[in-house]
Scaffold this motif. Sequence first.
Motif, mmCIF file in Angstrom:
data_model
loop_
_atom_site.group_PDB
_atom_site.id
_atom_site.type_symbol
_atom_site.label_atom_id
_atom_site.label_comp_id
_atom_site.label_asym_id
_atom_site.label_seq_id
_atom_site.Cartn_x
_atom_site.Cartn_y
_atom_site.Cartn_z
ATOM 1 N N ASP A 1 -19.834 -27.964 -32.783
ATOM 2 C CA ASP A 1 -19.131 -28.128 -31.508
ATOM 3 C C ASP A 1 -17.612 -28.090 -31.645
ATOM 4 O OD1 ASP A 1 -21.615 -28.338 -30.455
ATOM 5 O OD2 ASP A 1 -21.479 -30.446 -29.857
ATOM 6 N N SER A 2 -17.103 -28.309 -32.851
ATOM 7 C CA SER A 2 -15.659 -28.260 -33.056
ATOM 8 C C SER A 2 -15.188 -26.804 -33.090
ATOM 9 C CB SER A 2 -15.278 -28.946 -34.375
ATOM 10 O OG SER A 2 -15.668 -30.311 -34.364
ATOM 11 N N PRO A 3 -13.932 -26.550 -32.741
ATOM 12 C CA PRO A 3 -13.397 -25.175 -32.829
ATOM 13 C C PRO A 3 -13.513 -24.644 -34.257
ATOM 14 C CG PRO A 3 -11.890 -26.615 -31.629
ATOM 15 C CD PRO A 3 -12.926 -27.500 -32.222
ATOM 16 N N TRP A 4 -13.824 -23.357 -34.367
ATOM 17 C CA TRP A 4 -14.040 -22.789 -35.703
ATOM 18 C C TRP A 4 -12.793 -22.910 -36.578
ATOM 19 C CZ3 TRP A 4 -10.987 -19.072 -37.770
ATOM 20 C CH2 TRP A 4 -10.218 -18.304 -36.906
ATOM 21 N N TRP A 5 -11.613 -22.769 -35.958
ATOM 22 C CA TRP A 5 -10.387 -22.831 -36.755
ATOM 23 C C TRP A 5 -10.144 -24.225 -37.316
ATOM 24 C CZ3 TRP A 5 -7.065 -26.387 -34.786
ATOM 25 C CH2 TRP A 5 -7.181 -26.677 -33.424
ATOM 26 N N LEU A 6 -10.595 -25.260 -36.571
ATOM 27 C CA LEU A 6 -10.416 -26.629 -37.053
ATOM 28 C C LEU A 6 -11.347 -26.909 -38.231
ATOM 29 C CD1 LEU A 6 -9.107 -29.397 -36.712
ATOM 30 C CD2 LEU A 6 -10.891 -29.971 -35.035
ATOM 31 N N VAL A 7 -12.615 -26.508 -38.092
ATOM 32 C CA VAL A 7 -13.569 -26.684 -39.194
ATOM 33 C C VAL A 7 -13.141 -25.849 -40.396
ATOM 34 C CG1 VAL A 7 -15.967 -26.404 -39.911
ATOM 35 C CG2 VAL A 7 -15.443 -27.173 -37.589
ATOM 36 N N GLY A 8 -12.686 -24.612 -40.129
ATOM 37 C CA GLY A 8 -12.232 -23.748 -41.210
ATOM 38 C C GLY A 8 -11.048 -24.344 -41.959
ATOM 39 N N ALA A 9 -10.094 -24.904 -41.214
ATOM 40 C CA ALA A 9 -8.936 -25.529 -41.850
ATOM 41 C C ALA A 9 -9.351 -26.728 -42.695
ATOM 42 C CB ALA A 9 -7.929 -25.960 -40.783
ATOM 43 N N ALA A 10 -10.321 -27.505 -42.199
ATOM 44 C CA ALA A 10 -10.812 -28.655 -42.957
ATOM 45 C C ALA A 10 -11.482 -28.197 -44.254
ATOM 46 C CB ALA A 10 -11.783 -29.462 -42.109
ATOM 47 N N LEU A 11 -12.257 -27.109 -44.195
ATOM 48 C CA LEU A 11 -12.913 -26.589 -45.393
ATOM 49 C C LEU A 11 -11.896 -26.076 -46.406
ATOM 50 C CD1 LEU A 11 -15.942 -24.665 -43.790
ATOM 51 C CD2 LEU A 11 -16.035 -26.796 -45.104
ATOM 52 N N VAL A 12 -10.877 -25.367 -45.921
ATOM 53 C CA VAL A 12 -9.833 -24.859 -46.817
ATOM 54 C C VAL A 12 -9.086 -26.018 -47.474
ATOM 55 C CG1 VAL A 12 -7.662 -23.587 -46.923
ATOM 56 C CG2 VAL A 12 -9.575 -22.683 -45.582
ATOM 57 N N ALA A 13 -8.753 -27.031 -46.682
ATOM 58 C CA ALA A 13 -8.058 -28.202 -47.232
ATOM 59 C C ALA A 13 -8.931 -28.911 -48.266
ATOM 60 C CB ALA A 13 -7.684 -29.160 -46.108
ATOM 61 N N LEU A 14 -10.231 -29.031 -47.981
ATOM 62 C CA LEU A 14 -11.148 -29.664 -48.927
ATOM 63 C C LEU A 14 -11.219 -28.862 -50.223
ATOM 64 C CD1 LEU A 14 -13.241 -31.954 -49.325
ATOM 65 C CD2 LEU A 14 -14.968 -30.374 -48.433
ATOM 66 N N GLY A 15 -11.294 -27.536 -50.083
ATOM 67 C CA GLY A 15 -11.326 -26.693 -51.270
ATOM 68 C C GLY A 15 -10.061 -26.828 -52.104
ATOM 69 N N ALA A 16 -8.906 -26.882 -51.438
ATOM 70 C CA ALA A 16 -7.639 -26.996 -52.157
ATOM 71 C C ALA A 16 -7.505 -28.342 -52.850
ATOM 72 C CB ALA A 16 -6.479 -26.783 -51.183
ATOM 73 N N VAL A 17 -7.942 -29.401 -52.191
ATOM 74 C CA VAL A 17 -7.841 -30.749 -52.777
ATOM 75 C C VAL A 17 -8.770 -30.895 -53.976
ATOM 76 C CG1 VAL A 17 -8.293 -33.194 -52.357
ATOM 77 C CG2 VAL A 17 -7.040 -31.847 -50.660
ATOM 78 N N LEU A 18 -10.008 -30.420 -53.831
ATOM 79 C CA LEU A 18 -10.994 -30.600 -54.894
ATOM 80 C C LEU A 18 -10.851 -29.598 -56.028
ATOM 81 C CD1 LEU A 18 -14.245 -31.346 -52.838
ATOM 82 C CD2 LEU A 18 -12.746 -32.976 -53.985
ATOM 83 N N GLY A 19 -10.535 -28.356 -55.673
ATOM 84 C CA GLY A 19 -10.547 -27.306 -56.686
ATOM 85 C C GLY A 19 -9.225 -26.650 -56.985
ATOM 86 N N GLY A 20 -8.150 -27.011 -56.277
ATOM 87 C CA GLY A 20 -6.865 -26.377 -56.517
ATOM 88 C C GLY A 20 -6.623 -25.218 -55.565
ATOM 89 N N TRP A 21 -5.459 -24.574 -55.711
ATOM 90 C CA TRP A 21 -5.057 -23.552 -54.738
ATOM 91 C C TRP A 21 -5.944 -22.316 -54.798
ATOM 92 C CZ3 TRP A 21 -3.511 -18.654 -56.044
ATOM 93 C CH2 TRP A 21 -3.164 -18.419 -57.382
ATOM 94 N N ARG A 22 -6.461 -21.961 -55.997
ATOM 95 C CA ARG A 22 -7.337 -20.797 -56.079
ATOM 96 C C ARG A 22 -8.620 -21.019 -55.285
ATOM 97 N NH1 ARG A 22 -5.086 -20.828 -61.282
ATOM 98 N NH2 ARG A 22 -4.079 -18.855 -61.877
ATOM 99 N N ALA A 23 -9.191 -22.210 -55.412
ATOM 100 C CA ALA A 23 -10.394 -22.524 -54.636
ATOM 101 C C ALA A 23 -10.077 -22.553 -53.146
ATOM 102 C CB ALA A 23 -10.966 -23.878 -55.080
ATOM 103 N N GLY A 24 -8.870 -23.013 -52.799
ATOM 104 C CA GLY A 24 -8.471 -23.013 -51.397
ATOM 105 C C GLY A 24 -8.365 -21.609 -50.829
ATOM 106 N N VAL A 25 -7.803 -20.682 -51.624
ATOM 107 C CA VAL A 25 -7.696 -19.289 -51.176
ATOM 108 C C VAL A 25 -9.080 -18.668 -51.023
ATOM 109 C CG1 VAL A 25 -6.924 -16.980 -51.849
ATOM 110 C CG2 VAL A 25 -5.395 -18.952 -52.140
#
Length: 265
Positions: A34-58
Motif C-alpha cells: 500500500d505504500s508508494p513504490w518509491w518510498l519502499v524502494g528508497a527504504a530497500l536501497v537504504a537497507l542495502g547500503a547500511v547492511l552491505g555498503g554502497w555497492r550493495a546499495g547500488v
Amino acid sequence: MTTWAQDNLSGLTNAFRDALTNGLLNPFQTVLTDSPWWLVGAALVALGAVLGGWRAGVTTAVCVALLVATGVWSDAMTTLASTAVATVLVMLLGVVLGVWMGRSALVDRLLRPSLDAAQVMPPFVYLVPFLALFGATRFTAIVAAVVYAAPVAIKIIADGVRAVPATTVEAAMSTGCNTWQLITKVQLPMARGALTLATNQGLIYVLSMVVVGGLVGAGALGYDVVAGFSQGQLYGKGLAAGLAIVLLGVMFDRITQAAARRTSA
C-alpha cells in the motif's frame, strides 16, 4: 493418517496459521503493497547500503528500478513479505537448533543425518503434509519454505558456534558466565559471520520455493509464473514474474553476502 490429522489437529493448526497470518504477515504485506513504490524502494536501497555498503546499495537500486519496470511491483512486494517472514522463522529455528548442535556433539550426531536427508528431498515432498494440515494457502507455502530452508541454516550456525575457540569459551566460563551469557555474549557474537551466511542461504532457499508455493495458494509471483506455464495468454506476465523473482534473489544475495564479508572482516 491424513484424515486423522485433519480431524484432530485442524483446530490447532488453523489457530497457529491465523495468528501468524493476521499478526505478522498481513500487516507487513499491507505496508509494502500500500505504500508508494518509491518510498519502499528508497527504504530497500537504504537497507542495502547500511547492511552491505554502497555497492550493495547500488545493486539494490538497480533491482528496484527493474522491478518497477516489469509491471509486477505489487506481486513482488507480496512475495517479499512472505519471503521475509519465512526467513525470520528460518533464522529463529536455525539459531535455536544450531546453537544446540554446536554445543553438543551428541545432538549434532543425532540431528545432522536428518538435516542432510531433508536437504536432498524434492521440494514438492514438503508440500504434501502441510497441505493436509493447513490447506491450500500462502501459509502452507511459507511453512514448506521454512522446512526446506532450515536445515542449511541450522548446519551453518552449528558449525559457526563450534568454531568458537575453546580457550575463549573457557575464559568466559572462568569469569563466571552462565550458559545464557556464554551463548549470547560470546558464542553468537563470535559466530556472526556464520549468522549472516545462514541468513543469506536461508533467503535464497526460501525464495527458491516461491514458484513451488504458487501451486498451493501462495499467489503473487509464484502464481504468475505457474499461470504463465499453463495459460498461453499469460506467458508475458509469467515471464515478467520470473524475472522479478531473479531480481529479488540477486538483491537479497548481494546485500547478505556483503554484510557477511563486513562482519567477517
